[in-house]
Design a protein around this motif. Sequence first.
Motif, PDB file in Angstrom:
ATOM      1  N   HIS A  88      74.338  49.070  -7.885  1.00 29.44           N
ATOM      2  CA  HIS A  88      73.975  48.614  -9.232  1.00 29.44           C
ATOM      3  C   HIS A  88      74.176  47.106  -9.384  1.00 29.44           C
ATOM      4  CE1 HIS A  88      72.840  52.330 -11.228  1.00 29.44           C
ATOM      5  NE2 HIS A  88      73.757  52.930 -10.485  1.00 29.44           N
ATOM      6  N   ALA A  89      75.165  46.536  -8.723  1.00 27.24           N
ATOM      7  CA  ALA A  89      75.303  45.079  -8.745  1.00 27.24           C
ATOM      8  C   ALA A  89      74.085  44.423  -8.101  1.00 27.24           C
ATOM      9  CB  ALA A  89      76.584  44.670  -8.014  1.00 27.24           C
ATOM     10  N   GLN A  90      73.613  44.985  -7.010  1.00 30.84           N
ATOM     11  CA  GLN A  90      72.434  44.469  -6.315  1.00 30.84           C
ATOM     12  C   GLN A  90      71.218  44.461  -7.239  1.00 30.84           C
ATOM     13  OE1 GLN A  90      71.571  45.908  -2.253  1.00 30.84           O
ATOM     14  NE2 GLN A  90      69.739  46.854  -3.109  1.00 30.84           N
ATOM     15  N   ARG A  91      71.034  45.547  -7.974  1.00 29.31           N
ATOM     16  CA  ARG A  91      69.866  45.661  -8.864  1.00 29.31           C
ATOM     17  C   ARG A  91      69.885  44.603  -9.970  1.00 29.31           C
ATOM     18  NH1 ARG A  91      67.671  50.977  -9.862  1.00 29.31           N
ATOM     19  NH2 ARG A  91      68.338  50.775 -12.036  1.00 29.31           N
ATOM     20  N   SER A  92      71.064  44.094 -10.312  1.00 27.42           N
ATOM     21  CA  SER A  92      71.147  43.109 -11.388  1.00 27.42           C
ATOM     22  C   SER A  92      70.495  41.781 -11.014  1.00 27.42           C
ATOM     23  CB  SER A  92      72.615  42.878 -11.777  1.00 27.42           C
ATOM     24  OG  SER A  92      73.301  42.146 -10.769  1.00 27.42           O
ATOM     25  N   TYR A  93      70.219  41.568  -9.733  1.00 26.88           N
ATOM     26  CA  TYR A  93      69.591  40.315  -9.278  1.00 26.88           C
ATOM     27  C   TYR A  93      68.070  40.415  -9.194  1.00 26.88           C
ATOM     28  CZ  TYR A  93      74.298  38.833  -8.016  1.00 26.88           C
ATOM     29  OH  TYR A  93      75.625  38.488  -8.054  1.00 26.88           O
ATOM     30  N   TYR A  94      67.532  41.609  -9.315  1.00 27.06           N
ATOM     31  CA  TYR A  94      66.099  41.790  -9.084  1.00 27.06           C
ATOM     32  C   TYR A  94      65.236  40.995 -10.062  1.00 27.06           C
ATOM     33  CZ  TYR A  94      67.128  45.702  -5.902  1.00 27.06           C
ATOM     34  OH  TYR A  94      67.567  46.491  -4.874  1.00 27.06           O
ATOM     35  N   PRO A 138      65.133  51.878 -18.354  1.00 28.90           N
ATOM     36  CA  PRO A 138      65.941  52.179 -19.547  1.00 28.90           C
ATOM     37  C   PRO A 138      67.056  51.151 -19.780  1.00 28.90           C
ATOM     38  CG  PRO A 138      65.605  54.158 -18.227  1.00 28.90           C
ATOM     39  CD  PRO A 138      65.085  53.004 -17.416  1.00 28.90           C
ATOM     40  N   VAL A 139      67.413  50.985 -21.053  1.00 25.20           N
ATOM     41  CA  VAL A 139      68.437  50.013 -21.423  1.00 25.20           C
ATOM     42  C   VAL A 139      69.768  50.342 -20.770  1.00 25.20           C
ATOM     43  CG1 VAL A 139      69.793  49.096 -23.349  1.00 25.20           C
ATOM     44  CG2 VAL A 139      67.330  49.459 -23.618  1.00 25.20           C
ATOM     45  N   TRP A 140      70.092  51.633 -20.658  1.00 26.22           N
ATOM     46  CA  TRP A 140      71.387  51.980 -20.081  1.00 26.22           C
ATOM     47  C   TRP A 140      71.445  51.642 -18.598  1.00 26.22           C
ATOM     48  CZ3 TRP A 140      72.402  55.587 -16.252  1.00 26.22           C
ATOM     49  CH2 TRP A 140      71.373  56.465 -15.928  1.00 26.22           C
ATOM     50  N   HIS A 141      70.282  51.638 -17.913  1.00 25.53           N
ATOM     51  CA  HIS A 141      70.240  51.193 -16.517  1.00 25.53           C
ATOM     52  C   HIS A 141      70.590  49.700 -16.438  1.00 25.53           C
ATOM     53  CE1 HIS A 141      67.594  54.500 -14.478  1.00 25.53           C
ATOM     54  NE2 HIS A 141      68.673  54.981 -15.054  1.00 25.53           N
ATOM     55  N   ARG A 142      69.999  48.923 -17.335  1.00 24.89           N
ATOM     56  CA  ARG A 142      70.265  47.482 -17.337  1.00 24.89           C
ATOM     57  C   ARG A 142      71.749  47.203 -17.607  1.00 24.89           C
ATOM     58  NH1 ARG A 142      65.352  44.789 -20.887  1.00 24.89           N
ATOM     59  NH2 ARG A 142      63.682  46.194 -20.214  1.00 24.89           N
ATOM     60  N   THR A 143      72.295  47.946 -18.569  1.00 23.20           N
ATOM     61  CA  THR A 143      73.706  47.755 -18.917  1.00 23.20           C
ATOM     62  C   THR A 143      74.605  48.065 -17.729  1.00 23.20           C
ATOM     63  OG1 THR A 143      73.213  48.350 -21.215  1.00 23.20           O
ATOM     64  CG2 THR A 143      75.525  48.428 -20.513  1.00 23.20           C
ATOM     65  N   LEU A 144      74.326  49.178 -17.053  1.00 23.93           N
ATOM     66  CA  LEU A 144      75.133  49.575 -15.899  1.00 23.93           C
ATOM     67  C   LEU A 144      75.031  48.539 -14.780  1.00 23.93           C
ATOM     68  CD1 LEU A 144      76.937  51.679 -14.580  1.00 23.93           C
ATOM     69  CD2 LEU A 144      74.881  52.917 -13.870  1.00 23.93           C
ATOM     70  N   ASP A 145      73.818  48.045 -14.531  1.00 23.72           N
ATOM     71  CA  ASP A 145      73.623  47.031 -13.492  1.00 23.72           C
ATOM     72  C   ASP A 145      74.416  45.765 -13.814  1.00 23.72           C
ATOM     73  OD1 ASP A 145      71.877  48.795 -12.312  1.00 23.72           O
ATOM     74  OD2 ASP A 145      70.066  47.783 -13.020  1.00 23.72           O
ATOM     75  N   ASN A 146      74.357  45.331 -15.070  1.00 20.77           N
ATOM     76  CA  ASN A 146      75.034  44.095 -15.451  1.00 20.77           C
ATOM     77  C   ASN A 146      76.558  44.238 -15.413  1.00 20.77           C
ATOM     78  OD1 ASN A 146      72.606  42.758 -15.854  1.00 20.77           O
ATOM     79  ND2 ASN A 146      72.464  43.373 -17.998  1.00 20.77           N
ATOM     80  N   ILE A 202      67.210  53.698  -2.677  1.00 20.71           N
ATOM     81  CA  ILE A 202      68.369  54.431  -3.155  1.00 20.71           C
ATOM     82  C   ILE A 202      69.627  53.781  -2.578  1.00 20.71           C
ATOM     83  CG2 ILE A 202      67.120  56.591  -3.416  1.00 20.71           C
ATOM     84  CD1 ILE A 202      68.234  57.477  -0.747  1.00 20.71           C
ATOM     85  N   GLY A 203      70.774  54.126  -3.145  1.00 22.43           N
ATOM     86  CA  GLY A 203      72.015  53.513  -2.687  1.00 22.43           C
ATOM     87  C   GLY A 203      73.051  54.552  -2.305  1.00 22.43           C
ATOM     88  N   ASP A 204      73.978  54.145  -1.453  1.00 23.21           N
ATOM     89  CA  ASP A 204      75.076  55.031  -1.063  1.00 23.21           C
ATOM     90  C   ASP A 204      76.406  54.554  -1.615  1.00 23.21           C
ATOM     91  OD1 ASP A 204      74.761  52.838   0.944  1.00 23.21           O
ATOM     92  OD2 ASP A 204      76.565  53.739   1.792  1.00 23.21           O
ATOM     93  N   GLN A 205      76.441  53.342  -2.162  1.00 22.88           N
ATOM     94  CA  GLN A 205      77.668  52.809  -2.758  1.00 22.88           C
ATOM     95  C   GLN A 205      77.362  52.417  -4.196  1.00 22.88           C
ATOM     96  OE1 GLN A 205      79.784  49.906  -0.411  1.00 22.88           O
ATOM     97  NE2 GLN A 205      79.044  50.780   1.521  1.00 22.88           N
ATOM     98  N   PHE A 206      77.954  53.130  -5.144  1.00 27.62           N
ATOM     99  CA  PHE A 206      77.562  53.065  -6.546  1.00 27.62           C
ATOM    100  C   PHE A 206      77.621  51.639  -7.099  1.00 27.62           C
ATOM    101  CE2 PHE A 206      78.525  53.261 -11.091  1.00 27.62           C
ATOM    102  CZ  PHE A 206      77.499  54.072 -11.552  1.00 27.62           C
TER     103      PHE A 206
END
Length: 488
Positions: free
Chosen positions: A380-386, A471-479, A372-376
């Motif tokens: 989400h930027a971090q998740r874009s590298y996974y 979900p696609v919206w998760h990917r969009t938010l991460d990117n 989980i994260g404490d800084q939005f």
Amino acid sequence: MLVDSGTIVAIVIVIALAIDIAARILALIFVPKNRRPQTALAWLLAIWFLPYVGIILFLILGRARLPRARRRKQHEINEYILDTTEGFDRVKRDRPWPPWLEPIVELNRTLGSMPLVGGNSAQMWNDNTESLAQMTAAIRAAKKTVHAEFYILLLDDATGDFFDALEDAHARGVVVRVLLDHLGNAQYPGYRRTVKRLNRMGVQWRRMLPFRPLHGQIQRPDLRNHRKLLVVDGTVAFTGSQNVIETGYQRRRNHRRGLHWKDYMARFEGPVVAGIDALFVTDWYSETGELLEREAAPARTTGDGDLDCQVVPSGPGFAGENNLRLFNSLVYAAQRKVILTSPYFVPDDSMLYAITTAAQSGLQVELFVSEIGDQFLVFHAQRSYYEALLRAGVKIWLYAGPTILHSKHLTIDDQISVIGSSNMDMRSFSLDLEISVMVRGEKFLKELRAIEDANRAMSRELTLEEWLSRPVWHRTLDNLARLTAAVQ
């Protein structure tokens, strides 16, 4: 000749359009200069989509450099350290010495001025309450000096004994100096009572990188001093990832979610203590103009421990990104295993290539991050590298919530460990003043590996299949969050 209102409006529109076009063209010329492509692109997007707001923000935040006076002081300290430590990086090479380590030691020395020193010993704690108690006990045993420097240092129920120990030390004649980051602390409810307590105690204390326009203290507000260190009597030093604050960070929303931070701290004895203290001396000089020369001088004798240690300072006071260069050099040098732990993992291209290259070369590469994260935006930027990491063969371990795994360390093969305050993200590489300590020693590394094993037991492995099915919206938010990574 009178000009009608319609003509005036047209002239104003033309002028506004001319300024807008000129600003965009000038941005294309000046923004990319001496910047990473992703950083330049982020600023260009901001200026092109929100030209006036983007230009103002760029003028305020666009250069990751400290004020000229502070950079001059940093240069003076670097020269002083180099002059007083000449030849002190001679370490006994009577144990297996990896051939790739020598140039990395020289790189660190060139960038950060600190030598590699032998004869050190260390203890480590993976529990916030225990490490805070150990630091408090060290202060209570102080005889001459206490130097405390923390990004966040706040009075609350968990830290009351720490402040009592500082006050008691001052009362018995110990010189107590305290540094805390201004904006890092001012955002929390406990800031005002902390200031009142420090003033009442009578200790010497300063805000680091203060942003107080009404007091004439104006500088770039997003440059922060993120270091965490405590030095007692010049013989004992603590450093790591832990701030002096309760583990819920005084936030009601964190308490409602049950969030708490888990950190790592190490206690060093030996010549490396002088290097850690030299960073305090650097920052004290920067904030006060007082140079503590005697306390900046490194120890002239080696200790009886078995660890070789090198302090690596980094931040906008240095010309290069010292911590990033250290991390990348070690990852490229690894022969078998790379294990990284960072609460905020937003690498630049060079670090992403180093890590994925190691994994694609058949090395065991693992990354520990929080589930989980404490800084939005950072989360989400971090998740874009996974996806890129998983496709390269990196094992990603998600530490179970509601804990935020706030530890920051790196282990390479069975040779080298790095601990300190630095996250593996672009903010820590460019905007924050950080401390890292590179350690060579089998016992230290084994103990750190035991902590990694304990973290692994509290984590679950993220698979590529699971990640691609989100979900696609998760990917969009991460990117989208990734676009802001370079300017967070």
